[in-house]
Design a protein around this motif. Structure first.
Motif, PDB file in Angstrom:
ATOM      1  N   MET A 255       1.589  65.497  42.861  1.00 52.65           N
ATOM      2  CA  MET A 255       2.060  64.162  42.478  1.00 52.65           C
ATOM      3  C   MET A 255       2.023  64.174  41.026  1.00 52.65           C
ATOM      4  SD  MET A 255      -1.495  62.450  43.014  1.00 52.65           S
ATOM      5  CE  MET A 255      -3.294  63.118  42.268  1.00 52.65           C
ATOM      6  N   MET A 256       1.725  65.064  40.388  1.00 58.83           N
ATOM      7  CA  MET A 256       1.793  65.226  38.894  1.00 58.83           C
ATOM      8  C   MET A 256       3.257  65.643  38.273  1.00 58.83           C
ATOM      9  SD  MET A 256      -1.109  64.142  37.563  1.00 58.83           S
ATOM     10  CE  MET A 256      -2.802  63.807  38.211  1.00 58.83           C
ATOM     11  N   SER A 257       4.083  66.030  39.193  1.00 53.98           N
ATOM     12  CA  SER A 257       5.356  66.793  38.541  1.00 53.98           C
ATOM     13  C   SER A 257       6.402  65.843  38.427  1.00 53.98           C
ATOM     14  CB  SER A 257       5.996  67.633  39.691  1.00 53.98           C
ATOM     15  OG  SER A 257       6.482  66.974  40.703  1.00 53.98           O
ATOM     16  N   ARG A 258       6.086  64.668  38.974  1.00 58.37           N
ATOM     17  CA  ARG A 258       7.021  63.391  38.551  1.00 58.37           C
ATOM     18  C   ARG A 258       8.489  63.523  39.326  1.00 58.37           C
ATOM     19  NH1 ARG A 258       7.844  61.860  32.588  1.00 58.37           N
ATOM     20  NH2 ARG A 258       8.663  59.975  33.399  1.00 58.37           N
ATOM     21  N   ARG A 259       8.327  64.418  40.378  1.00 60.54           N
ATOM     22  CA  ARG A 259       9.453  64.568  41.255  1.00 60.54           C
ATOM     23  C   ARG A 259       8.932  64.580  42.821  1.00 60.54           C
ATOM     24  NH1 ARG A 259       9.865  69.290  37.589  1.00 60.54           N
ATOM     25  NH2 ARG A 259       9.131  70.469  39.326  1.00 60.54           N
ATOM     26  N   VAL A 260       9.814  63.871  43.798  1.00 60.69           N
ATOM     27  CA  VAL A 260       9.400  63.841  44.984  1.00 60.69           C
ATOM     28  C   VAL A 260      10.483  63.512  46.019  1.00 60.69           C
ATOM     29  CG1 VAL A 260       8.898  61.269  45.030  1.00 60.69           C
ATOM     30  CG2 VAL A 260       7.700  62.732  46.845  1.00 60.69           C
ATOM     31  N   ILE A 261      10.468  64.337  46.976  1.00 56.76           N
ATOM     32  CA  ILE A 261      11.519  63.855  48.487  1.00 56.76           C
ATOM     33  C   ILE A 261      10.246  63.279  49.268  1.00 56.76           C
ATOM     34  CG2 ILE A 261      13.074  64.490  50.159  1.00 56.76           C
ATOM     35  CD1 ILE A 261      14.142  66.389  47.916  1.00 56.76           C
ATOM     36  N   ALA A 262      10.529  62.401  49.985  1.00 56.47           N
ATOM     37  CA  ALA A 262       9.867  62.026  51.259  1.00 56.47           C
ATOM     38  C   ALA A 262      10.906  61.939  52.196  1.00 56.47           C
ATOM     39  CB  ALA A 262       9.020  60.667  51.204  1.00 56.47           C
ATOM     40  N   ARG A 271      17.701  69.450  53.134  1.00 53.78           N
ATOM     41  CA  ARG A 271      19.204  69.274  52.817  1.00 53.78           C
ATOM     42  C   ARG A 271      19.466  68.155  51.609  1.00 53.78           C
ATOM     43  NH1 ARG A 271      23.592  69.279  51.810  1.00 53.78           N
ATOM     44  NH2 ARG A 271      25.406  68.819  52.931  1.00 53.78           N
ATOM     45  N   ILE A 272      18.315  67.316  51.578  1.00 53.81           N
ATOM     46  CA  ILE A 272      18.474  66.474  50.290  1.00 53.81           C
ATOM     47  C   ILE A 272      18.169  67.293  48.982  1.00 53.81           C
ATOM     48  CG2 ILE A 272      17.506  64.471  49.061  1.00 53.81           C
ATOM     49  CD1 ILE A 272      17.221  63.253  51.586  1.00 53.81           C
ATOM     50  N   SER A 273      17.400  68.177  49.048  1.00 54.43           N
ATOM     51  CA  SER A 273      17.004  69.005  47.853  1.00 54.43           C
ATOM     52  C   SER A 273      18.053  69.800  47.410  1.00 54.43           C
ATOM     53  CB  SER A 273      15.661  69.922  48.291  1.00 54.43           C
ATOM     54  OG  SER A 273      15.842  71.036  49.065  1.00 54.43           O
ATOM     55  N   GLN A 274      18.746  70.159  48.479  1.00 56.56           N
ATOM     56  CA  GLN A 274      20.102  71.144  48.121  1.00 56.56           C
ATOM     57  C   GLN A 274      21.381  70.278  47.344  1.00 56.56           C
ATOM     58  OE1 GLN A 274      21.234  72.571  51.908  1.00 56.56           O
ATOM     59  NE2 GLN A 274      19.351  73.838  52.142  1.00 56.56           N
ATOM     60  N   VAL A 275      21.350  69.018  47.434  1.00 60.45           N
ATOM     61  CA  VAL A 275      22.297  68.136  47.221  1.00 60.45           C
ATOM     62  C   VAL A 275      21.937  67.459  45.601  1.00 60.45           C
ATOM     63  CG1 VAL A 275      23.809  66.098  47.448  1.00 60.45           C
ATOM     64  CG2 VAL A 275      22.893  67.571  49.479  1.00 60.45           C
ATOM     65  N   ILE A 276      20.851  66.936  45.659  1.00 61.15           N
ATOM     66  CA  ILE A 276      20.345  66.476  44.155  1.00 61.15           C
ATOM     67  C   ILE A 276      19.957  67.324  43.330  1.00 61.15           C
ATOM     68  CG2 ILE A 276      19.668  64.363  45.554  1.00 61.15           C
ATOM     69  CD1 ILE A 276      16.768  65.117  44.924  1.00 61.15           C
ATOM     70  N   GLN A 277      19.868  66.898  42.043  1.00 63.88           N
ATOM     71  CA  GLN A 277      19.466  67.517  40.858  1.00 63.88           C
ATOM     72  C   GLN A 277      18.437  66.790  40.043  1.00 63.88           C
ATOM     73  OE1 GLN A 277      22.926  68.134  38.418  1.00 63.88           O
ATOM     74  NE2 GLN A 277      23.893  69.604  39.884  1.00 63.88           N
ATOM     75  N   ALA A 278      17.602  67.458  39.198  1.00 66.60           N
ATOM     76  CA  ALA A 278      16.695  66.824  38.618  1.00 66.60           C
ATOM     77  C   ALA A 278      16.973  67.052  37.165  1.00 66.60           C
ATOM     78  CB  ALA A 278      15.154  67.533  38.941  1.00 66.60           C
ATOM     79  N   PHE A 279      16.494  66.061  36.417  1.00 61.37           N
ATOM     80  CA  PHE A 279      16.377  66.194  34.788  1.00 61.37           C
ATOM     81  C   PHE A 279      14.959  66.591  34.460  1.00 61.37           C
ATOM     82  CE2 PHE A 279      15.953  61.613  36.116  1.00 61.37           C
ATOM     83  CZ  PHE A 279      14.525  61.447  35.314  1.00 61.37           C
TER      84      PHE A 279
END
Length: 301
Positions: A255-262, A271-279
């Motif tokens: 929860m401290m990473s400021r990134r999440v998929i639910a 599948r979503i993690s394979q498609v999206i990118q993070a800044f």
């Protein structure tokens, strides 16, 4: 026997938190249609009002009176320079108004979000979470190992396990408005729509967004750049409804990473993690005693 006592104690805290949340929501509802004095924090899209500050103060004061040794992480307290720090002590993670821009514009998705964690939990489920969508009068809550509920009725994720092309995905543009953040977030939406998914939605509050996965109304939610108080409560609500949460790179949720998929399932989340990118995002607990707004306070607008 000790375990049952501890669980009973957290159940008491959950009940207290729910009652306090409902009581405090009256302040938000009374101010909802009134003119607001608005201030800026980290960007032109990161807003705070006097109601945010008042609600957080009331919540913390009431909890401190009831549980003097408990600790807090609150959005507005952190913006004022308090530490983002988890200890072994019971800790309440508070967002007094999730969806402040909605609140300012009278867009009817405004929530109080409260999570409760012990022993420095950042990856495991919280002990409990409460998200109250005030204008809708929808109370989402969950306790570890005891299920998730909406206004007392059990919640279940959609069960979608494989075909992401049949999914509705929820996300937000968020308050990060530099070129890299904007180009990353908009290109993520583009890539999802090109799969194609059934649709991409945004309600303007991360906590309520994520709870849509718990209801089964959405199959997935992702976001980059939010803070722990935006997602801690709803993360356990999703998990207790049978969904999964993880980092946007597919690693375990933090929860401290400021990134999440639910998501409704691990397969959909992957599948979503394979498609999206993070800044790049600075962790909430990095340089713990720092001001989220860069040490500059707030500016009137």
């Amino acid at each position: 026997h000790l375990f049952s006592i501890i669980m009973s104690d957290w159940t008491e805290c959950l009940k207290f938190g729910i009652n306090l949340t409902k009581q405090t929501s009256e302040i938000i509802l009374n101010a909802f249609k009134q003119q607001k004095q608005v201030h800026l924090k980290s960007s032109q899209a990161d807003l705070v009002t006097e109601t945010d500050l008042r609600v957080e103060t009331i919540l913390k004061s009431a909890i401190r009176d009831k549980y003097p040794v408990h600790r807090f992480i609150g959005e507005e307290s952190v913006a004022a320079g308090e530490c983002v720090e988890l200890t072994d002590s019971p800790t309440w993670i508070i967002d007094p108004i999730d969806g402040t821009a909605n609140f300012v514009h009278r867009f009817p998705f405004v929530a109080i979000s409260i999570a409760f964690t012990v022993n420095k939990q950042v990856k495991a489920p919280m002990e409990f979470g409460i998200v109250y969508s005030c204008v809708e009068d929808k109370l989402f809550y969950a306790q570890k190992g005891r299920g998730a509920f909406l206004n007392g009725e059990p919640l279940n994720a959609s069960g979608q396990e494989v075909d992401i092309s049949r999914c509705v995905v929820v996300t937000e543009i968020g308050a990060e408005r530099d070129d890299l953040a904007l180009s990353t977030m908009t290109s993520n939406i583009f890539r999802l729509l090109r799969i194609p998914v059934h649709g991409v939605r945004a309600l303007g509050t991360a906590a309520v967004d994520m709870c849509q996965v718990a209801t089964g109304g959405a199959d997935a939610y992702y976001h980059i750049g939010m803070h722990c108080w935006d997602i801690a409560a709803s993360s356990i609500i999703v998990q207790e409804a049978g969904g999964v949460v993880m980092d946007t790179d597919g690693s375990p949720f933090d929860m401290m990473s400021r990134r999440v998929i639910a998501a409704s399932s691990t397969a959909v989340a992957n599948r979503i993690s394979q498609v999206i990118q993070a800044f790049p995002c600075r962790r909430d607990d990095e340089d713990q005693c720092r001001c989220i707004c860069g040490g500059k306070g707030v500016n009137s607008v």
